[in-house]
Scaffold this active site. Structure first.
Site, mmCIF file in Angstrom:
data_model
loop_
_atom_site.group_PDB
_atom_site.id
_atom_site.type_symbol
_atom_site.label_atom_id
_atom_site.label_comp_id
_atom_site.label_asym_id
_atom_site.label_seq_id
_atom_site.Cartn_x
_atom_site.Cartn_y
_atom_site.Cartn_z
ATOM 1 N N VAL A 124 0.844 -1.191 0.000
ATOM 2 C CA VAL A 124 0.000 0.000 0.000
ATOM 3 C C VAL A 124 0.886 1.251 0.000
ATOM 4 O O VAL A 124 0.784 2.104 -0.888
ATOM 5 C CB VAL A 124 -0.969 0.003 1.209
ATOM 6 C CG1 VAL A 124 -1.705 1.338 1.311
ATOM 7 C CG2 VAL A 124 -1.988 -1.126 1.062
ATOM 8 N N THR A 125 1.789 1.370 0.985
ATOM 9 C CA THR A 125 2.565 2.608 1.159
ATOM 10 C C THR A 125 3.452 2.897 -0.060
ATOM 11 O O THR A 125 4.031 1.988 -0.662
ATOM 12 C CB THR A 125 3.440 2.488 2.431
ATOM 13 O OG1 THR A 125 2.574 2.229 3.532
ATOM 14 C CG2 THR A 125 4.221 3.763 2.691
ATOM 15 N N GLU A 126 3.526 4.182 -0.393
ATOM 16 C CA GLU A 126 4.377 4.644 -1.499
ATOM 17 C C GLU A 126 5.231 5.807 -0.994
ATOM 18 O O GLU A 126 4.956 6.358 0.076
ATOM 19 C CB GLU A 126 3.491 5.113 -2.664
ATOM 20 C CG GLU A 126 2.663 3.984 -3.232
ATOM 21 C CD GLU A 126 1.801 4.402 -4.418
ATOM 22 O OE1 GLU A 126 1.911 5.568 -4.874
ATOM 23 O OE2 GLU A 126 1.022 3.556 -4.879
ATOM 24 N N ASP A 235 -9.043 -2.663 11.175
ATOM 25 C CA ASP A 235 -9.820 -3.097 12.346
ATOM 26 C C ASP A 235 -9.299 -4.437 12.874
ATOM 27 O O ASP A 235 -9.446 -4.753 14.053
ATOM 28 C CB ASP A 235 -11.312 -3.236 11.989
ATOM 29 C CG ASP A 235 -11.950 -1.890 11.663
ATOM 30 O OD1 ASP A 235 -11.351 -0.850 11.985
ATOM 31 O OD2 ASP A 235 -13.048 -1.888 11.061
ATOM 32 N N GLN A 331 16.430 2.417 31.687
ATOM 33 C CA GLN A 331 16.849 3.217 32.846
ATOM 34 C C GLN A 331 17.148 2.318 34.050
ATOM 35 O O GLN A 331 18.129 2.533 34.770
ATOM 36 C CB GLN A 331 15.732 4.223 33.190
ATOM 37 C CG GLN A 331 16.154 5.343 34.094
ATOM 38 C CD GLN A 331 17.158 6.278 33.406
ATOM 39 O OE1 GLN A 331 17.204 6.347 32.181
ATOM 40 N NE2 GLN A 331 17.956 6.968 34.187
ATOM 41 N N GLY A 334 20.353 0.798 33.789
ATOM 42 C CA GLY A 334 21.453 1.763 33.779
ATOM 43 C C GLY A 334 22.297 1.595 32.523
ATOM 44 O O GLY A 334 21.760 1.348 31.440
ATOM 45 N N GLU A 358 1.100 0.650 10.744
ATOM 46 C CA GLU A 358 -0.360 0.364 10.807
ATOM 47 C C GLU A 358 -1.130 1.621 11.230
ATOM 48 O O GLU A 358 -2.113 1.537 11.956
ATOM 49 C CB GLU A 358 -0.665 -0.810 11.752
ATOM 50 C CG GLU A 358 -0.282 -2.172 11.218
ATOM 51 C CD GLU A 358 -0.827 -2.471 9.832
ATOM 52 O OE1 GLU A 358 -0.005 -2.687 8.918
ATOM 53 O OE2 GLU A 358 -2.048 -2.479 9.641
ATOM 54 N N GLY A 359 -0.680 2.771 10.723
ATOM 55 C CA GLY A 359 -1.286 4.053 11.080
ATOM 56 C C GLY A 359 -0.549 4.606 12.286
ATOM 57 O O GLY A 359 -0.614 4.017 13.378
ATOM 58 N N GLN A 362 -0.615 9.475 15.822
ATOM 59 C CA GLN A 362 -1.405 10.700 15.600
ATOM 60 C C GLN A 362 -2.679 10.356 14.827
ATOM 61 O O GLN A 362 -3.756 10.876 15.109
ATOM 62 C CB GLN A 362 -0.603 11.736 14.786
ATOM 63 C CG GLN A 362 0.521 12.408 15.540
ATOM 64 C CD GLN A 362 1.817 11.600 15.501
ATOM 65 O OE1 GLN A 362 1.841 10.447 15.107
ATOM 66 N NE2 GLN A 362 2.893 12.216 15.946
#
Ligand code: FAD
Length: 375
Positions: A124-126, A235, A331, A334, A358-359, A362
């Site tokens: 999907v991503t471009e 979903d 933390q 250490g 996956e989104g 934000q």
């Protein structure tokens, strides 16, 4: 916590043993080398983990598949987050086929996945379209009884190791559609294999499509239904990312509690210092809250209830929790928390991705805001 069926209990018991004996022990080396571990892939096929979401007649899990998928992902991510991502992308990549494909398409492609043991890729991503799915540029032009696909897909998990892709392409100016595309079709090539900060055992690749001829019957659903299918896929996949985040956080807390019992400072075990206990208490509380949201979202998906808001809540809450927990566990260790010989720095690097893919988180908050502002 939701009840587990007898079958789920057996699966999870076996899985815990396999993770402890075979997955967790190689996680550090896989991370260091950045190589794809085919032995883990065949182990997961043998356990039936890479086909959980397929319809039962094609070897999928018969009841509550999303819940089972999430519990399995959580169990694996405790030992190796990159290995657990295999289950997510397999489910995400086959979702368009399973939930929007017709019977002929299922008859053709489901056995390729389950018997042919093909890994899935989800393209999907471009370069110019990540969060904004509708901005994709990849085209699918109708030509007789075929479509011809052209475009560049980036960040594809399993991109160079998958045998079958779900590809989102434009079939019209404002019309997106999904296609099932076999990896060996002419015109498909692999571009960059990404060097990543975390999830280094997961394959992330650029996939280039140049005049790739795909039969018209490989179009999933009707032309123009691609965006709706992609949103429906989330979903299912967002509770799965929540489960991955939860497993990662649990693995980090378990390791750190043991470490803090054995490490002495100022004449007593680290775990007896109240400031350290507070960090562990916050982590344990976030983990319990994460489990509640993740399971609710997964169970709602299985029951057919609309879970968009819950899925986004689970995804952002669990991944933000995993990021905070792994940071705090560094933390507690250490200086040793920052050193490669200890697993916490790997978990810390892995956790960051869960807030992005996956989104990004934000976007999850935007979805929740939109859902609660609806009348
Ligand atoms: C390791 C890895 C594996 C991946 N696997 C896959 C895969 O298998 N298949 C696939 O298709 N994709 C995959 N992706 C892509 C991933 O889903 C995207 O990276 C993600 O959706 C974010 O898109 P982007 O990187 O283009 O960021 P952008 O969309 O450019 O966003 C950048 C930042 O801006 C924020 N932002 C964007 N729009 C808004 C807005 N309107 N309001 C407020 N903030 C906003 C985002 O939350 C983000 O923090 C993968 C990514 C990675 C890193």
């Amino acid at each position: 916590m939701f009840d587990r069926s007898e079958a789920q209990k057996i699966l999870l018991e076996n899985l815990k043993r396999v993770v402890d004996q075979k997955v967790a022990p190689v996680a550090a080396e896989t991370d260091r080398s950045g190589s794809f571990n085919w032995e883990i892939v065949s182990l997961f096929w043998d356990l039936g983990l890479l086909q959980i979401m397929l319809p039962p007649q094609y070897d999928g899990w018969p009841e509550n598949p999303s819940h089972t998928l999430c519990l399995s992902i959580e169990a694996i991510a405790r030992g190796c987050a990159a290995s657990s991502l295999l289950l997510i992308i397999q489910a995400v990549g086959s979702y368009p086929l399973i939930f929007a494909g017709n019977e002929a398409q299922k008859r053709k492609f489901c056995p390729m996945i389950s018997h042919g043991r093909k890994l899935m890729g989800y393209l999907v991503t471009e370069p110019e379209a990540g969060s904004d799915v509708q901005a994709i540029r990849c085209t699918a032009r109708k030509s007789g009884d075929h479509y011809v696909l052209n475009g560049r897909k980036v960040f594809a998990t399993n991109g160079s190791v998958a045998g079958l892709y779900s590809v989102l392409a434009k079939t019209g100016e404002k019309e997106l559609s999904f296609f099932m595309v076999e990896r060996d079709r002419e015109g498909i090539s692999i571009g960059r294999i990404e060097e990543k900060c975390g999830f280094r055992g997961s394959n992330t690749a650029e996939v280039i499509l140049e005049d790739v001829k795909v039969p018209a019957e490989n179009l999933i659903g009707r032309p123009g239904e691609g965006f709706k299918i992609a949103m429906g896929d989330f979903d299912m996949s967002r509770p799965a990312v929540a489960a991955l985040s939860l497993g990662l956080a649990e693995g980090a807390l378990d390791y750190t509690v043991e470490y803090a019992r054995n490490r002495q400072t100022f004449g007593k075990p680290l775990i007896e210092h109240q400031a350290i206990q507070f960090l562990l208490a916050d982590a344990a509380t976030l983990i319990e809250a994460s489990r509640g949201l993740m399971e609710q979202a997964a169970v709602a998906f299985d029951s057919g209830r609309k879970n968009t808001k819950l899925a986004s809540m689970a995804k952002f809450f669990c991944s933000d929790a995993a990021m905070k927990i792994t940071t705090d566990m560094v933390q507690v260790l250490g200086g040793y928390g920052y050193i490669r010989d200890y697993p916490i720095e790997r978990m810390f690097r892995d956790a960051k991705l869960t807030q992005i893919f996956e989104g990004a988180n934000q976007i999850q908050r935007m979805i929740i805001g939109r859902e609660i502002s609806k009348k």
